[in-house]
Write an enzyme that holds these catalytic residues in place. Structure first.
Site, PDB file in Angstrom:
ATOM      1  N   GLU A 226       0.821  -1.220   0.000  1.00 52.89           N
ATOM      2  CA  GLU A 226       0.000   0.000   0.000  1.00 52.89           C
ATOM      3  C   GLU A 226       0.848   1.260   0.000  1.00 52.89           C
ATOM      4  OE1 GLU A 226      -2.908  -0.330  -0.797  1.00 52.89           O
ATOM      5  OE2 GLU A 226      -3.346  -2.402  -0.256  1.00 52.89           O
ATOM      6  N   HIS A 235      -0.470  -1.539  -9.563  1.00 52.31           N
ATOM      7  CA  HIS A 235      -0.374  -2.994  -9.522  1.00 52.31           C
ATOM      8  C   HIS A 235       0.437  -3.467 -10.720  1.00 52.31           C
ATOM      9  CE1 HIS A 235      -4.241  -3.050  -6.942  1.00 52.31           C
ATOM     10  NE2 HIS A 235      -3.197  -3.322  -6.171  1.00 52.31           N
ATOM     11  N   THR A 250       9.563  -4.151 -15.432  1.00 51.75           N
ATOM     12  CA  THR A 250       8.758  -5.238 -14.878  1.00 51.75           C
ATOM     13  C   THR A 250       8.071  -5.963 -16.028  1.00 51.75           C
ATOM     14  OG1 THR A 250       6.904  -3.714 -14.517  1.00 51.75           O
ATOM     15  CG2 THR A 250       8.371  -4.130 -12.647  1.00 51.75           C
TER      16      THR A 250
END
Length: 315
Positions: A226, A235, A250
């Protein structure tokens, strides 16, 4: 690895379409999957305040420019933390030791000092990051309540609704520990929202790594996840099938992962990349997440640079 090529129009579409995204919401009786309501809360805030999309577009443009030009923060970033505990039962009135354990986890996770950091697979060893941001517990405020759950409408942040108002949120990260309900472990406000609701909310059963913390979310990683949102991380699956998290190093995930996936876990997206399931911004169990990437580090650092959305936190 995916590349970020977002125009101003694409950014506007990204933030104006958040109402179409969904969160994985686990059972309220036996939580087996991580539930984060940050995206859901963002959608509600954007519906209530259409100008928020414009502010977030501006923040995103600034972030991308800062990352490209290297205008990132040098020197120490230390985040003072104010913890607001709302409790109905003795168990919900979590101890100082449990709160401090959460601060300790944040310091380890954001400084690559976590004991499982060495478990990062060799495939991702070149991008695993020491974010170099520290946290210090400054104050704890406690308030008894008759509420059995608070939900995700920010009531815990509003004194007139029985909550605790944030303390100087432009220079303190406020963290509310309470029973959220609905299978939600926590949520955060992204940069750009109102200061009156700014901060992070963690269900008291999943805060820290001692006391009442409940397995498999008992290692303090809910707050790590968070706080990542609070520092402008998305996300890892981009809240869409094969979506973008706006980070270049990523891999593209087709969806959220839960539990502790066996490595290597392949994406069904183009190229079938190995997913970075051990990234803090996935939905895996606490023991299954233990890294940020260098791209995520740069994205977080950009909010603290001069002119950034959280520049007031710089020492």
């Amino acid at each position: 690895m995916k590349k970020i090529l977002l125009s101003a129009v694409a950014l506007l579409m990204l933030f104006s379409c958040q109402n179409d995204t969904t969160e994985i919401t686990p059972s309220a009786d036996a939580i087996a999957k991580r539930g984060c309501a940050s995206q859901e809360v963002l959608a509600a805030q954007m519906k209530a305040d259409p100008s928020l999309a414009l502010r977030m577009n501006e923040i995103e443009a600034f972030t991308q420019k800062s990352m490209l030009t290297g205008r990132l923060v040098n020197g120490k970033i230390e985040i003072p933390v104010v913890v607001n505990v709302l409790y109905r039962t003795t168990a919900e009135n979590i101890s100082l030791a449990q709160i401090q354990s959460q601060i300790d986890v944040l310091n380890k996770d954001f400084n690559a000092a976590n004991s499982d950091f060495n478990q990062v697979p060799s495939l991702f060893a070149g991008v695993k990051a020491n974010v170099e941001i520290s946290f210090v517990l400054e104050a704890i405020y406690r308030k008894a309540t008759t509420k059995t759950s608070w939900g995700t409408n920010d009531a815990m942040k509003i004194a007139s609704q029985g909550g605790i108002a944030p303390t100087t949120p432009t220079t303190r990260m406020n963290l509310w520990a309470c029973t959220i309900g609905g299978g939600i472990l926590g949520y955060a406000q992204f940069p750009g929202g109102s200061s009156s609701t700014d901060g992070v909310v963690i269900d008291s059963k999943y805060l820290g790594n001692t006391g009442t913390a409940v397995y498999p979310f008992n290692l303090g990683r809910t707050a790590t996840h968070e706080v990542g949102h609070w520092m402008n991380l998305r996300h890892i699956w981009g809240d869409a099938t094969c979506g973008s998290d706006l980070v270049s190093d990523t891999p593209t995930h087709n969806a959220a992962n839960s539990g502790v996936p066996a490595y290597p876990h392949y994406s069904t997206c183009s190229g079938n990349p190995v997913e970075m399931t051990m990234n803090y911004m996935d939905y895996t169990d606490d023991r299954g997440m233990y890294m940020f990437s260098n791209g995520q580090k740069s994205r977080m650092a950009a909010v603290f640079v001069s002119g950034g959305s959280r520049a007031s936190f710089r020492l």
